[in-house]
Scaffold this motif. Structure first.
Motif, short mmCIF file in Angstrom:
data_model
loop_
_atom_site.label_atom_id
_atom_site.label_comp_id
_atom_site.label_asym_id
_atom_site.label_seq_id
_atom_site.Cartn_x
_atom_site.Cartn_y
_atom_site.Cartn_z
N ALA A 140 -91.38 11.92 28.73
CA ALA A 140 -91.92 13.04 27.95
C ALA A 140 -91.70 14.32 28.75
CB ALA A 140 -93.41 12.83 27.69
N PRO A 141 -90.84 15.24 28.27
CA PRO A 141 -90.53 16.45 29.04
C PRO A 141 -91.78 17.27 29.39
CG PRO A 141 -89.02 16.21 27.20
CD PRO A 141 -90.09 15.18 27.01
N ALA A 142 -91.84 17.67 30.65
CA ALA A 142 -92.96 18.49 31.13
C ALA A 142 -92.79 19.93 30.64
CB ALA A 142 -93.00 18.46 32.66
N PRO A 143 -93.86 20.73 30.67
CA PRO A 143 -93.75 22.14 30.28
C PRO A 143 -92.79 22.89 31.22
CG PRO A 143 -96.05 21.44 30.40
CD PRO A 143 -95.25 20.34 31.00
N MET A 144 -92.24 23.97 30.71
CA MET A 144 -91.36 24.80 31.52
C MET A 144 -92.14 25.37 32.71
SD MET A 144 -88.19 25.03 30.46
CE MET A 144 -87.59 26.62 31.05
N PRO A 145 -91.47 25.56 33.86
CA PRO A 145 -92.17 26.13 35.02
C PRO A 145 -92.65 27.56 34.74
CG PRO A 145 -89.80 26.07 35.40
CD PRO A 145 -90.06 25.29 34.15
N ARG A 146 -93.76 27.90 35.35
CA ARG A 146 -94.32 29.24 35.19
C ARG A 146 -93.49 30.26 35.96
NH1 ARG A 146 -97.78 32.30 38.15
NH2 ARG A 146 -99.08 33.82 37.02
N ALA A 170 -73.83 36.67 53.00
CA ALA A 170 -74.11 37.29 51.70
C ALA A 170 -74.50 36.25 50.66
CB ALA A 170 -72.90 38.09 51.24
N VAL A 171 -73.75 35.15 50.56
CA VAL A 171 -74.04 34.16 49.52
C VAL A 171 -75.33 33.41 49.82
CG1 VAL A 171 -72.87 32.06 50.40
CG2 VAL A 171 -72.85 32.57 47.95
N THR A 172 -75.68 33.28 51.10
CA THR A 172 -76.98 32.68 51.45
C THR A 172 -78.12 33.56 50.98
OG1 THR A 172 -76.02 31.57 53.39
CG2 THR A 172 -78.41 31.87 53.36
N ILE A 173 -78.00 34.86 51.19
CA ILE A 173 -79.04 35.78 50.72
C ILE A 173 -79.15 35.74 49.19
CG2 ILE A 173 -79.64 38.24 50.54
CD1 ILE A 173 -78.45 38.60 53.35
N VAL A 174 -77.99 35.73 48.52
CA VAL A 174 -78.00 35.64 47.05
C VAL A 174 -78.72 34.39 46.59
CG1 VAL A 174 -76.55 35.30 45.01
CG2 VAL A 174 -75.93 37.03 46.70
N ALA A 175 -78.36 33.25 47.17
CA ALA A 175 -78.94 31.98 46.75
C ALA A 175 -80.44 31.92 47.04
CB ALA A 175 -78.22 30.82 47.44
N GLU A 176 -80.84 32.39 48.22
CA GLU A 176 -82.27 32.37 48.58
C GLU A 176 -83.08 33.25 47.65
OE1 GLU A 176 -84.08 30.76 50.70
OE2 GLU A 176 -82.69 29.84 52.12
N LEU A 177 -82.62 34.46 47.38
CA LEU A 177 -83.37 35.38 46.53
C LEU A 177 -83.36 34.92 45.08
CD1 LEU A 177 -82.46 38.86 48.06
CD2 LEU A 177 -84.52 37.48 48.41
N ALA A 178 -82.24 34.34 44.63
CA ALA A 178 -82.20 33.80 43.27
C ALA A 178 -83.21 32.66 43.13
CB ALA A 178 -80.79 33.31 42.94
N ALA A 179 -83.32 31.84 44.17
CA ALA A 179 -84.30 30.75 44.14
C ALA A 179 -85.71 31.30 44.11
CB ALA A 179 -84.10 29.84 45.35
N ARG A 180 -85.98 32.35 44.91
CA ARG A 180 -87.31 32.96 44.91
C ARG A 180 -87.65 33.55 43.54
NH1 ARG A 180 -89.61 34.29 49.95
NH2 ARG A 180 -88.81 32.81 51.51
N ALA A 181 -86.63 34.04 42.84
CA ALA A 181 -86.87 34.62 41.51
C ALA A 181 -87.10 33.54 40.46
CB ALA A 181 -85.68 35.50 41.11
N GLY A 182 -86.81 32.28 40.80
CA GLY A 182 -87.03 31.18 39.86
C GLY A 182 -85.82 30.77 39.06
#
Length: 386
Positions: free
Chosen positions: A190-196, A47-59
């Motif tokens: 110099a901080p880069a722009p936020m990820p899209r 369950a926590v692997t699925i949560v982490a993977e999908l959270a990562a996919r969501a950005g």
């Protein structure tokens, strides 16, 4: 060890266990007991692997890391300290594998985007993935196994036992990392722009699920329950917004096969009397020196074979809360020397290779030879003072 080799190793262990049952070495009733103990733990892992993977996919991790770069205001040391904090939180609540597999490529990308060397940030995630996994029961599979051996189970009892050791382990790790990488962490950028962000609704919803899940994991409810609810919520979200992401590969099949084979194989060894042999090396309940002896044995065993079998092999010698704590310190904070000492390290290396970062293994081992004994020895001190 890649995913295929992990599955092959697990299948081989299951065959060994089946042979032990057929030969009468491992009684079938023991298999039922193993299944009852392990099923909730493996359910949480899935369950926590699925949560982490999908959270990562969501950005979620990309945006969090981008915010850290902005919050640092161009100061490299501040950015690194914020990455340290993110790695500790990710490890504590979402497990060490999440930090090694999902956070590592994110912090490497942030370092590159801001013109900084990636290795200091990569080494930070792998060391803290191991040493910060002493914080909560859900931080490491070994902790979930140990939880049932505490006289008073539950997150509160675990934190009361391991909290001071976790603080020491993290503090020593951070100090060593800073000493090793201090030149690379000096100066500014110099901080880069936020990820899209491709889907802001998906990002917001996934962030809410992760934030709500964190306190639920330490609420006293069995961890697999809130983790499963969170996983179901994210699966529903992605079925609505990004259905193509939902594939069987989200489930860590190889890890499940490996863990199942390992649990049954180690039970077979115990039936053959391995506990008596291990007790000679690891010692018995006694003064503080016996705690360091057990922790040292766990450190050496973990770096020789891997931390999960090391825990299972030595578990029978941890017959007091303090000895259980010393064992966890050895198998959680000790795997910093060899690449195979922790599955998280192997996964970390695999992810770095995929993003084109070369790991200097000689340097990894040499630094680990200094760090592992020091971190483990000092982290045992709070247990010796109880």
């Amino acid at each position: 060890m890649d995913a295929v080799k992990l599955a092959i190793a697990g299948a081989a262990l299951l065959l060994v266990a089946a042979g032990a049952v057929a030969a009468g070495i491992l009684p079938p009733d023991d298999l039922v007991g193993i299944a009852e103990r392990v099923a909730p733990i493996l359910g949480f892992v899935v369950a926590v692997t699925i949560v982490a993977e999908l959270a990562a996919r969501a950005g979620v991790f990309d945006v969090a890391a981008g915010w850290l770069a902005r919050a640092s205001r161009g100061r490299t040391t501040v950015l690194w300290l914020l990455v340290v904090a993110l790695a500790v939180v990710a490890t504590a609540f979402l497990s060490l594998d999440t930090t090694a597999v999902l956070l590592t490529p994110v912090v490497v990308a942030v370092a590159r985007a801001n013109g900084l060397p990636p290795l200091p940030f990569a080494f930070t995630t792998v060391w803290l993935a191991n040493t910060a996994s002493l914080v909560l029961p859900v931080s490491n599979l070994t902790n979930l196994l140990a939880l049932g051996r505490l006289p008073e189970g539950g997150p509160a009892a675990f934190v009361a036992l391991m909290g001071p050791s976790a603080v020491v382990a993290i503090a020593v790790t951070v100090a060593l990392l800073f000493l090793i990488h201090r030149r690379s962490l000096a100066g500014g950028f110099a901080p880069a722009p936020m990820p899209r962000v491709a889907d802001r609704v998906q990002l917001l919803a996934a962030s809410v699920v992760v934030v709500v899940l964190m306190p639920a994991l330490v609420s006293g409810v069995e961890p697999w329950i809130p983790a499963t609810i969170a996983a179901a919520a994210l699966v529903a979200l992605f079925a609505w917004r990004s259905p193509r992401v939902l594939t069987p590969r989200l489930v860590p099949w190889q890890l499940l096969v490996f863990a199942a084979g390992l649990f049954t194989a180690m039970s077979g060894l115990e039936s053959l009397g391995s506990a008596a042999v291990v007790a000679v090396v690891a010692g018995e309940a006694g003064g503080p020196a016996e705690l360091w002896r057990l922790a040292g044995t766990a450190l050496v065993t973990a770096n020789a074979v891997d931390n999960l079998p090391a825990y299972l092999l030595l578990e029978s010698t941890a017959n007091t809360p303090e000895r259980l704590g010393a064992l966890l310190v050895g198998v959680n904070a000790g795997p910093l020397i060899t690449p195979w000492a922790s599955l998280a390290t192997l996964l970390w290396h695999e992810r770095l290779t995929s993003v084109g970062v070369e790991v200097p293994w000689r340097r990894f081992v040499l630094w680990g030879l200094v760090a592992a004994p020091l971190v483990v020895a000092l982290a045992v001190v709070p247990l010796a003072l109880r």
